[in-house]
Scaffold this motif. Structure first.
Motif, PDB file in Angstrom:
ATOM      1  N   GLY A 111       0.822  -1.202   0.000  1.00  0.00           N
ATOM      2  CA  GLY A 111       0.000   0.000   0.000  1.00  0.00           C
ATOM      3  C   GLY A 111       0.853   1.248   0.000  1.00  0.00           C
ATOM      4  O   GLY A 111       2.092   1.192   0.021  1.00  0.00           O
ATOM      5  N   THR A 112       0.190   2.404  -0.025  1.00  0.00           N
ATOM      6  CA  THR A 112       0.885   3.678  -0.061  1.00  0.00           C
ATOM      7  C   THR A 112       1.786   3.833   1.161  1.00  0.00           C
ATOM      8  O   THR A 112       1.351   3.634   2.290  1.00  0.00           O
ATOM      9  N   GLY A 113       3.022   4.195   0.923  1.00  0.00           N
ATOM     10  CA  GLY A 113       3.979   4.353   2.016  1.00  0.00           C
ATOM     11  C   GLY A 113       4.934   3.195   2.152  1.00  0.00           C
ATOM     12  O   GLY A 113       5.910   3.276   2.895  1.00  0.00           O
ATOM     13  N   ALA A 114       4.677   2.092   1.429  1.00  0.00           N
ATOM     14  CA  ALA A 114       5.519   0.903   1.576  1.00  0.00           C
ATOM     15  C   ALA A 114       6.962   1.147   1.140  1.00  0.00           C
ATOM     16  O   ALA A 114       7.873   0.439   1.569  1.00  0.00           O
ATOM     17  N   LYS A 115       7.164   2.148   0.291  1.00  0.00           N
ATOM     18  CA  LYS A 115       8.522   2.418  -0.214  1.00  0.00           C
ATOM     19  C   LYS A 115       9.366   3.223   0.768  1.00  0.00           C
ATOM     20  O   LYS A 115      10.557   3.427   0.532  1.00  0.00           O
ATOM     21  N   PHE A 116       8.763   3.666   1.890  1.00  0.00           N
ATOM     22  CA  PHE A 116       9.501   4.413   2.901  1.00  0.00           C
ATOM     23  C   PHE A 116       9.893   3.513   4.069  1.00  0.00           C
ATOM     24  O   PHE A 116       9.206   2.537   4.381  1.00  0.00           O
ATOM     25  N   LEU A 117      10.990   3.869   4.715  1.00  0.00           N
ATOM     26  CA  LEU A 117      11.395   3.249   5.972  1.00  0.00           C
ATOM     27  C   LEU A 117      11.662   4.373   6.967  1.00  0.00           C
ATOM     28  O   LEU A 117      12.555   5.200   6.750  1.00  0.00           O
ATOM     29  N   VAL A 118      10.880   4.409   8.034  1.00  0.00           N
ATOM     30  CA  VAL A 118      11.047   5.446   9.047  1.00  0.00           C
ATOM     31  C   VAL A 118      12.150   5.013  10.011  1.00  0.00           C
ATOM     32  O   VAL A 118      11.969   4.092  10.807  1.00  0.00           O
ATOM     33  N   LYS A 119      13.296   5.688   9.915  1.00  0.00           N
ATOM     34  CA  LYS A 119      14.443   5.316  10.743  1.00  0.00           C
ATOM     35  C   LYS A 119      14.342   5.866  12.155  1.00  0.00           C
ATOM     36  O   LYS A 119      15.021   5.375  13.069  1.00  0.00           O
ATOM     37  N   GLY A 120      13.533   6.894  12.360  1.00  0.00           N
ATOM     38  CA  GLY A 120      13.381   7.462  13.689  1.00  0.00           C
ATOM     39  C   GLY A 120      12.452   8.657  13.652  1.00  0.00           C
ATOM     40  O   GLY A 120      12.025   9.106  12.588  1.00  0.00           O
ATOM     41  N   MET A 121      12.145   9.161  14.849  1.00  0.00           N
ATOM     42  CA  MET A 121      11.250  10.310  14.975  1.00  0.00           C
ATOM     43  C   MET A 121      11.826  11.306  15.974  1.00  0.00           C
ATOM     44  O   MET A 121      12.472  10.926  16.958  1.00  0.00           O
ATOM     45  N   VAL A 122      11.535  12.582  15.710  1.00  0.00           N
ATOM     46  CA  VAL A 122      11.954  13.671  16.590  1.00  0.00           C
ATOM     47  C   VAL A 122      10.701  14.418  17.027  1.00  0.00           C
ATOM     48  O   VAL A 122      10.079  15.120  16.224  1.00  0.00           O
ATOM     49  N   PHE A 123      10.309  14.240  18.290  1.00  0.00           N
ATOM     50  CA  PHE A 123       9.166  14.966  18.839  1.00  0.00           C
ATOM     51  C   PHE A 123       9.674  16.274  19.439  1.00  0.00           C
ATOM     52  O   PHE A 123      10.613  16.261  20.247  1.00  0.00           O
ATOM     53  N   ILE A 124       9.052  17.381  19.082  1.00  0.00           N
ATOM     54  CA  ILE A 124       9.427  18.679  19.627  1.00  0.00           C
ATOM     55  C   ILE A 124       8.331  19.138  20.581  1.00  0.00           C
ATOM     56  O   ILE A 124       7.295  19.664  20.173  1.00  0.00           O
ATOM     57  N   ASP A 125       8.529  18.877  21.856  1.00  0.00           N
ATOM     58  CA  ASP A 125       7.586  19.219  22.926  1.00  0.00           C
ATOM     59  C   ASP A 125       6.182  18.701  22.621  1.00  0.00           C
ATOM     60  O   ASP A 125       5.185  19.405  22.785  1.00  0.00           O
ATOM     61  N   SER A 126       6.098  17.450  22.208  1.00  0.00           N
ATOM     62  CA  SER A 126       4.822  16.790  21.930  1.00  0.00           C
ATOM     63  C   SER A 126       4.367  16.054  23.186  1.00  0.00           C
ATOM     64  O   SER A 126       5.089  15.197  23.706  1.00  0.00           O
ATOM     65  N   ILE A 127       3.187  16.380  23.660  1.00  0.00           N
ATOM     66  CA  ILE A 127       2.663  15.809  24.906  1.00  0.00           C
ATOM     67  C   ILE A 127       1.778  14.615  24.591  1.00  0.00           C
ATOM     68  O   ILE A 127       0.927  14.680  23.696  1.00  0.00           O
ATOM     69  N   CYS A 128       1.954  13.531  25.323  1.00  0.00           N
ATOM     70  CA  CYS A 128       1.120  12.352  25.127  1.00  0.00           C
ATOM     71  C   CYS A 128      -0.302  12.657  25.584  1.00  0.00           C
ATOM     72  O   CYS A 128      -0.516  13.017  26.749  1.00  0.00           O
ATOM     73  N   PRO A 129      -1.301  12.538  24.719  1.00  0.00           N
ATOM     74  CA  PRO A 129      -2.670  12.905  25.114  1.00  0.00           C
ATOM     75  C   PRO A 129      -3.276  11.981  26.160  1.00  0.00           C
ATOM     76  O   PRO A 129      -4.253  12.360  26.803  1.00  0.00           O
ATOM     77  N   ASN A 130      -2.723  10.786  26.342  1.00  0.00           N
ATOM     78  CA  ASN A 130      -3.254   9.881  27.356  1.00  0.00           C
ATOM     79  C   ASN A 130      -2.893  10.311  28.771  1.00  0.00           C
ATOM     80  O   ASN A 130      -3.419   9.775  29.737  1.00  0.00           O
ATOM     81  N   PHE A 131      -1.982  11.276  28.894  1.00  0.00           N
ATOM     82  CA  PHE A 131      -1.458  11.638  30.212  1.00  0.00           C
ATOM     83  C   PHE A 131      -2.496  12.338  31.073  1.00  0.00           C
ATOM     84  O   PHE A 131      -2.512  12.174  32.287  1.00  0.00           O
ATOM     85  N   SER A 132      -3.348  13.130  30.473  1.00  0.00           N
ATOM     86  CA  SER A 132      -4.270  13.944  31.251  1.00  0.00           C
ATOM     87  C   SER A 132      -5.682  13.856  30.700  1.00  0.00           C
ATOM     88  O   SER A 132      -5.885  13.924  29.485  1.00  0.00           O
ATOM     89  N   PRO A 133      -6.686  13.727  31.575  1.00  0.00           N
ATOM     90  CA  PRO A 133      -8.076  13.741  31.104  1.00  0.00           C
ATOM     91  C   PRO A 133      -8.415  15.016  30.337  1.00  0.00           C
ATOM     92  O   PRO A 133      -9.225  14.990  29.414  1.00  0.00           O
ATOM     93  N   GLU A 134      -7.770  16.116  30.694  1.00  0.00           N
ATOM     94  CA  GLU A 134      -8.061  17.383  30.020  1.00  0.00           C
ATOM     95  C   GLU A 134      -7.660  17.325  28.548  1.00  0.00           C
ATOM     96  O   GLU A 134      -8.302  17.917  27.692  1.00  0.00           O
ATOM     97  N   MET A 135      -6.585  16.590  28.255  1.00  0.00           N
ATOM     98  CA  MET A 135      -6.171  16.452  26.865  1.00  0.00           C
ATOM     99  C   MET A 135      -7.199  15.666  26.061  1.00  0.00           C
ATOM    100  O   MET A 135      -7.266  15.778  24.832  1.00  0.00           O
ATOM    101  N   ARG A 136      -8.005  14.862  26.763  1.00  0.00           N
ATOM    102  CA  ARG A 136      -9.021  14.055  26.110  1.00  0.00           C
ATOM    103  C   ARG A 136     -10.406  14.705  26.177  1.00  0.00           C
ATOM    104  O   ARG A 136     -11.385  14.151  25.689  1.00  0.00           O
ATOM    105  N   ALA A 137     -10.493  15.883  26.798  1.00  0.00           N
ATOM    106  CA  ALA A 137     -11.790  16.531  26.954  1.00  0.00           C
ATOM    107  C   ALA A 137     -12.309  17.019  25.604  1.00  0.00           C
ATOM    108  O   ALA A 137     -11.569  17.614  24.822  1.00  0.00           O
TER     109      ALA A 137
END
Length: 266
Positions: A111-137
Motif C-alpha cells: 500500500g501507499t507508504g511501503a517504499k519508505f522506511l522510518v528510521k526514527g522520529m523527533v518529537f518537539i515538545d509533543s505531549i502524550c494525550p493519554n497523560f491527562s483527562p483534560e487532553m481528552r476533553a
C-alpha cells in the motif's frame, strides 16, 4: 485567490552526500512556518502543512485520515521513497507517530507508504494525550468549515486559531496506535521545553505534563519496547521554542537528534 506553497515544502536540500531527509509535520495551528526558521541541519529538511489549513483544518476522520493523506503527499514529493525521519512540534509529533505506524503496516501488507522506511522520529515538545483527562476533553461546539469566500476574507492568524481548536477536538478522539504483530515503533528522541508557559493547568493544556520528564510518554514507550531513546531539554516554553533567541539551540538539537537516529556511515 491564495498563492499556496508546495506541500510538503522542501526547506533545505541538504548536502551532496545523501542523508535521510527529516520531514517535520505541522503543529496544531496547521502551518509549517516555524520550520522555515531553522538553520540547515546537514540533511534535507521538509515542512508539511495542514492540507486543509485554509478550509479550517478539520478532518472528519481525524488524525488517522490526516496521516494517510500526508503519506500520499510524501509519496508524490519523494517518489523514490527510501529512509526518512519524521517529526514535528506539538501535534506534529502525534501525527508522526500515526504516520510511522501506517507506513510500517504498508511495508508489511503493501500500500501507499511501503517504499519508505522510518528510521526514527523527533518529537518537539509533543505531549502524550493519554497523560491527562483534560487532553481528552471534548471541546464544545461543532467543527467550523470555511467556505471559499470566508477563507479568502480571513486573516491567517485567525485561520490558525480555528485550526488549533480543531486539532484539540481531533486529538480528543484519537486512539494512539498499537504496535502489534511484530511492528516496532521507530526510535524516538523527545526535545522538551525547559520552561512553563503557565503553571496553571486550567489555562494552558501544553503544560499538563511539564513536571513529567517524558511529557506523559513513559508508559506508552515501555509498552512498545522503550522506543523513546532520549529526552533532551531545549530553551524556552512550548510557544517560544522557535523565537529568534532560541533558534540556534533548537536547530542544534534537532540536528543532533537526527544525526543520532540516522548516523553518517562510511
Amino acid at each position: 485567490m491564495h498563492d499556496y506553497l508546495p506541500n510538503p515544502a522542501l526547506i533545505y536540500e541538504g548536502p551532496a552526500l545523501p542523508r535521510a531527509p527529516l520531514i517535520l509535520i505541522h503543529d496544531g495551528g496547521g502551518t509549517n512556518f516555524n520550520y522555515h526558521l531553522l538553520n540547515q541541519i546537514g540533511r534535507p529538511l521538509w515542512g508539511l502543512a495542514n492540507a486543509r489549513l485554509h478550509d479550517g483544518g478539520w478532518w472528519e476522520g481525524g488524525i488517522p485520515q490526516m496521516a494517510t493523506h500526508y503519506i500520499g503527499l510524501l509519496s508524490k514529493a519523494i517518489p523514490d521513497g527510501g529512509d526518512i525521519l519524521l517529526g514535528g512540534w506539538s501535534l506534529g509529533g502525534l501525527l508522526s507517530l500515526e504516520m510511522a505506524h501506517r507506513i510500517a503496516i504498508a511495508r508489511r501488507d503493501g500500500g501507499t507508504g511501503a517504499k519508505f522506511l522510518v528510521k526514527g522520529m523527533v518529537f518537539i515538545d509533543s505531549i502524550c494525550p493519554n497523560f491527562s483527562p483534560e487532553m481528552r476533553a471534548r471541546l464544545p461546539g461543532d467543527p467550523i468549515i470555511l467556505s471559499a469566500q470566508e477563507s479568502e476574507a480571513m486573516k491567517l492568524k485567525d485561520k490558525v486559531n480555528v485550526n488549533m481548536t480543531h486539532a484539540r477536538m481531533m486529538v480528543s478522539f484519537w486512539e494512539l496506535p498499537r504496535w502489534e504483530d511484530g511492528l516496532q515503533v521507530p526510535p524516538t528522541i523527545l526535545l522538551r521545553a525547559k520552561e512553563w508557559f503557565n503553571r496553571d493547568p486550567t489555562k494552558s493544556f501544553v503544560d499538563f505534563a511539564r513536571e513529567d520528564r517524558y511529557l506523559g510518554w513513559a508508559d506508552y514507550s515501555e509498552e512498545h519496547g522503550n522506543f523513546m531513546k532520549e529526552i533532551v531539554d531545549i530553551e524556552g516554553h512550548h510557544f517560544s521554542i522557535f523565537d529568534f533567541d532560541n533558534l540556534d539551540d533548537v536547530t542544534k538539537k534537532v540536528r543532533a537528534a537526527a544525526d543520532r537516529l540516522d548516523p553518517l556511515g562510511f
